[in-house]
Design an enzyme around this catalytic site. Structure first.
Site, PDB file in Angstrom:
ATOM      1  N   ASN A 170       0.854  -1.193   0.000  1.00  0.00           N
ATOM      2  CA  ASN A 170       0.000   0.000   0.000  1.00  0.00           C
ATOM      3  C   ASN A 170       0.891   1.246   0.000  1.00  0.00           C
ATOM      4  OD1 ASN A 170       0.531   0.874   2.846  1.00  0.00           O
ATOM      5  ND2 ASN A 170      -0.341  -1.141   3.248  1.00  0.00           N
ATOM      6  N   ASP A 187      -4.329  -9.467  13.079  1.00  0.00           N
ATOM      7  CA  ASP A 187      -4.437  -8.059  13.474  1.00  0.00           C
ATOM      8  C   ASP A 187      -3.446  -7.828  14.613  1.00  0.00           C
ATOM      9  OD1 ASP A 187      -5.198  -5.608  14.733  1.00  0.00           O
ATOM     10  OD2 ASP A 187      -7.048  -5.709  13.581  1.00  0.00           O
ATOM     11  N   LYS A 220     -13.300   0.921  15.671  1.00  0.00           N
ATOM     12  CA  LYS A 220     -11.976   0.279  15.825  1.00  0.00           C
ATOM     13  C   LYS A 220     -11.490   0.344  17.278  1.00  0.00           C
ATOM     14  CE  LYS A 220     -10.553   0.589  11.111  1.00  0.00           C
ATOM     15  NZ  LYS A 220      -9.977   1.320  10.032  1.00  0.00           N
TER      16      LYS A 220
END
Ligand code: CTP
Length: 420
Positions: A230, A327, A360
């Site tokens: 990214n 994660d 989040k």
């Protein structure tokens, strides 16, 4: 001498730390020049000597007589005045000062400083000095945001010039945004920080603390020559690692592949993939604070090809099957007794910024989420500036647009205050 302005809380708290110091105050042209009067008053109140140099344009906004009355010193403006040169040449003006402060600093004087121009007394003094220089920019929002001004400031910073960023708000030109001169009390605090630095306990409040920071993208291999990645540059995460180290923390920075240099004074673990990043983070525990600024790839290719995938004439392009990555933030925040006292995540969003940030915060069990809008139009992803909000159980705190370095400094200060 009478003063036109009332006593502020910051001023009342200030002790006379600047007594006996000397500031050479360069006042350049702009509507904010009137605030230089208040700055002079605050400096004089602390027993700090102030000598003023004005640009010709500054004289349109504030009179030499006002500056002279408040500073109780002669005001200089003319590079070729014989009296000024015989009394005190431009070299002597800088020699007699402990610090040069440019407030307000117009876009023009910043450009002159960057280019090394010396076509009036103010710019000549700034070129001829070997003393520390602090600039307090003030200008129209578009002039401030112009890439030329931002590039000039970035170069001046690299050369060691200190910058006290303008604030955001309604401006004299009927526009709204960053560009307003910092408050004189805040400029005074910055001057104190340079001329009368606080004791070590205040300067390095994170001494003895261990901080973990993730930064940059991750690269998820497809085959030995291709990968999924990214646009993260690692600038914000690296700046946070540097800012935490500057406050005395021992910092472990786990960085994906980036082109920004390793920050000085920080232990850097270079990784490629999300799984390597998780491993490096778990190895770094225990830490007091963990800041997850990395843009971790959410998925990786299920089966990385051992050899380069070749094109086959007449054969369909390959399909990539993706599987989720771990994660890292959620894993460290769920580390039981090894959970850091403070867990800070980022939420880089293009839509529904606050709702996503709040979700989040809960989902990942973070203490704070630093929310930022990374829509292409903002220029934040890969750029030098950031606009963030700090989302926590206590609410949402919006910060103005500022350099990623400044976001990092403020965040590090917040972390230090929170860890007590
Ligand atoms: N993060 C992480 N590990 C991941 C994904 C994200 O540690 N595998 C961290 C990031 O470093 C950031 C926070 O989680 O601090 C949020 O990252 P972000 O990419 O905004 O959110 P995602 O969890 O990836 O969710 P989504 O892609 O749905 O926005």
């Amino acid at each position: 001498m009478t003063s036109a302005v009332g006593t502020s809380a910051a001023e009342t708290l200030a002790t006379a730390t600047l007594a006996g110091k000397r500031v050479l105050l360069v006042v350049s042209g702009g509507i904010a020049a009137y605030k230089a009067l208040e700055l002079i008053r605050l400096l004089r109140k602390q027993g700090c000597g102030v000598t003023c140099v004005m640009t010709r344009h500054a004289e349109r906004f504030v009179t030499p007589l006002s500056l002279q009355a408040l500073s109780e010193s002669k005001v200089y403006a003319d590079l070729f005045s014989l009296t000024d040169e015989s009394e005190m040449g431009h070299i002597q003006l800088s020699r007699a000062a402990d610090l040069l402060v440019v407030a307000p600093a117009s876009a023009d004087i910043l450009a002159k400083m960057t280019a090394g121009l010396a076509d009036d007394l103010a710019s000549t003094v700034l070129l001829a000095t070997d003393k520390p220089v602090l600039v307090a920019p003030a200008m129209n929002v578009r002039m401030w945001l112009h890439p030329a001004t931002q590039a000039n400031l970035s170069l001046l910073r690299q050369r060691g010039v200190r910058v006290i960023d303008p604030t955001e708000g309604a401006m004299a030109c009927n526009e709204f945004g960053p560009g307003r001169l910092a408050e004189p009390a805040d400029i005074l605090t910055a001057i104190e920080g340079i001329l009368a630095p606080a004791p070590a306990s205040v300067r390095t409040p994170l001494a003895g603390r261990h901080a973990l920071v993730t930064s940059g993208p991750t690269h998820e291999p497809i085959d030995p020559v291709r990968y999924i990645a990214n646009r993260s540059s690692g600038r914000q995460g690296h700046a946070i690692a540097a800012a935490l180290a500057a406050l005395g923390a021992r910092v472990t920075l786990v960085s994906g592949p980036v082109s920004v240099p390793d920050p000085a004074g920080v232990t850097v673990r270079h990784v490629e993939t999300a799984r390597e990043m998780l491993d490096a983070c778990q190895t770094a525990l225990p830490v007091d604070v963990a800041v997850f600024a990395a843009a971790v790839a959410d998925w990786r290719v299920e089966q990385e090809s051992a050899g380069k995938i070749k094109k086959q004439p007449g054969v369909e392009p390959p399909s990539l099957r993706l599987v989720p990555n771990p994660d890292i933030l959620a894993a460290i925040a769920a580390a039981g007794p090894a959970r850091p006292a403070l867990v800070v995540g980022f939420a880089a969003e293009t839509d529904d910024l606050m709702a996503n940030a709040q979700s989040k915060l809960r989902r990942k069990n973070a203490d704070w989420i630093v929310a930022n809008d990374v829509s292409p139009a903002t220029g934040i992803m890969g750029g030098a500036q950031n606009v963030v909000s700090i989302v926590s159980a206590a609410g949402i705190e919006e910060w103005p647009r500022m350099d990623k370095d400044e976001v990092a400094r403020r965040l590090a200060q917040r972390i230090a205050a929170s860890l007590g």
